[in-house]
Write a protein that holds these residues in place. Structure first.
Motif, PDB file in Angstrom:
ATOM      1  N   UNK A  59       0.823  -1.206   0.000  1.00  0.00           N
ATOM      2  CA  UNK A  59       0.000   0.000   0.000  1.00  0.00           C
ATOM      3  C   UNK A  59       0.861   1.262   0.000  1.00  0.00           C
ATOM      4  N   UNK A  60       0.333   2.329  -0.593  1.00  0.00           N
ATOM      5  CA  UNK A  60       1.001   3.635  -0.596  1.00  0.00           C
ATOM      6  C   UNK A  60       1.366   4.016   0.837  1.00  0.00           C
ATOM      7  N   UNK A  61       2.614   4.444   1.052  1.00  0.00           N
ATOM      8  CA  UNK A  61       3.088   4.843   2.374  1.00  0.00           C
ATOM      9  C   UNK A  61       3.644   3.712   3.220  1.00  0.00           C
ATOM     10  N   UNK A 105       6.550   3.061  -0.119  1.00  0.00           N
ATOM     11  CA  UNK A 105       5.847   3.031  -1.406  1.00  0.00           C
ATOM     12  C   UNK A 105       5.239   4.397  -1.697  1.00  0.00           C
ATOM     13  N   UNK A 106       5.513   4.940  -2.881  1.00  0.00           N
ATOM     14  CA  UNK A 106       4.955   6.225  -3.299  1.00  0.00           C
ATOM     15  C   UNK A 106       3.533   6.086  -3.818  1.00  0.00           C
ATOM     16  N   UNK A 107       3.127   4.867  -4.116  1.00  0.00           N
ATOM     17  CA  UNK A 107       1.794   4.550  -4.638  1.00  0.00           C
ATOM     18  C   UNK A 107       1.501   3.106  -4.282  1.00  0.00           C
ATOM     19  N   UNK A 108       0.266   2.674  -4.474  1.00  0.00           N
ATOM     20  CA  UNK A 108      -0.037   1.254  -4.302  1.00  0.00           C
ATOM     21  C   UNK A 108       0.774   0.478  -5.329  1.00  0.00           C
ATOM     22  N   UNK A 109       1.426  -0.599  -4.880  1.00  0.00           N
ATOM     23  CA  UNK A 109       2.253  -1.427  -5.755  1.00  0.00           C
ATOM     24  C   UNK A 109       1.652  -2.831  -5.770  1.00  0.00           C
ATOM     25  N   UNK A 142       9.628  -2.686  -8.649  1.00  0.00           N
ATOM     26  CA  UNK A 142       9.760  -1.711  -7.578  1.00  0.00           C
ATOM     27  C   UNK A 142      11.095  -1.004  -7.769  1.00  0.00           C
ATOM     28  N   UNK A 143      11.022   0.300  -7.997  1.00  0.00           N
ATOM     29  CA  UNK A 143      12.235   1.097  -8.245  1.00  0.00           C
ATOM     30  C   UNK A 143      11.901   2.563  -7.960  1.00  0.00           C
ATOM     31  N   UNK A 144      12.697   3.470  -8.451  1.00  0.00           N
ATOM     32  CA  UNK A 144      12.538   4.888  -8.121  1.00  0.00           C
ATOM     33  C   UNK A 144      11.187   5.474  -8.536  1.00  0.00           C
ATOM     34  N   UNK A 145      10.486   4.866  -9.498  1.00  0.00           N
ATOM     35  CA  UNK A 145       9.199   5.387  -9.933  1.00  0.00           C
ATOM     36  C   UNK A 145       8.107   5.185  -8.886  1.00  0.00           C
ATOM     37  N   UNK A 146       8.292   4.224  -7.972  1.00  0.00           N
ATOM     38  CA  UNK A 146       7.257   3.956  -6.973  1.00  0.00           C
ATOM     39  C   UNK A 146       7.800   3.724  -5.564  1.00  0.00           C
ATOM     40  N   UNK A 167      10.122   5.634  -2.460  1.00  0.00           N
ATOM     41  CA  UNK A 167      10.846   6.742  -1.861  1.00  0.00           C
ATOM     42  C   UNK A 167      11.902   6.117  -0.959  1.00  0.00           C
ATOM     43  N   UNK A 168      13.153   6.182  -1.385  1.00  0.00           N
ATOM     44  CA  UNK A 168      14.211   5.522  -0.616  1.00  0.00           C
ATOM     45  C   UNK A 168      14.764   6.384   0.508  1.00  0.00           C
ATOM     46  N   UNK A 169      14.244   7.596   0.666  1.00  0.00           N
ATOM     47  CA  UNK A 169      14.675   8.459   1.768  1.00  0.00           C
ATOM     48  C   UNK A 169      14.003   7.956   3.033  1.00  0.00           C
ATOM     49  N   UNK A 170      14.794   7.620   4.016  1.00  0.00           N
ATOM     50  CA  UNK A 170      14.258   7.096   5.269  1.00  0.00           C
ATOM     51  C   UNK A 170      13.618   8.220   6.075  1.00  0.00           C
ATOM     52  N   UNK A 171      12.433   7.950   6.607  1.00  0.00           N
ATOM     53  CA  UNK A 171      11.712   8.940   7.409  1.00  0.00           C
ATOM     54  C   UNK A 171      11.986   8.729   8.869  1.00  0.00           C
TER      55      UNK A 171
END
Length: 90
Positions: free
Chosen positions: A55-57, A70-74, A80-84, A86-90
């Motif tokens: 799921x997104x998030x 996940x930047x969107x539902x996958x 799974x790559x940069x298009x979906x 966000x590899x920046x850790x929160x």
């Protein structure tokens, strides 16, 4: 023959170790059990494929470690790559 690598049962992605074409099987082993799923897109060597719907998030887990969100539902079997991802850790 295995064409992907999964290290931990908790992983949400597999790393493909050979290029996979859309519609082909992604085959891996976890805890000695062979598993597979269908690729929904072409996946280049050393890229990731979703092992289940994400799921997104939601955190994306590779080799037992959180690698991003996940930047969107996958969909299961998706690339799974940069298009979906966000590899920046929160």
């Amino acid at each position: 023959m295995y064409n992907s690598l999964v290290i931990k049962e908790a992983d949400t992605v597999a790393t493909v170790i050979a290029p996979v074409k859309s519609g082909e099987s992604i085959i891996y082993s976890i805890d000695g059990e062979e598993k597979s799923l269908t690729a929904w897109a072409d996946i280049p060597i050393y890229h990731k494929a979703a092992l289940r719907d994400i799921k997104k998030g939601e955190a994306v887990i590779k080799y037992g470690c959180k690698i991003g969100y996940a930047l969107e539902d996958i969909k299961k079997g998706a690339h799974v790559h940069t298009q979906n991802l966000d590899s920046i850790m929160r």
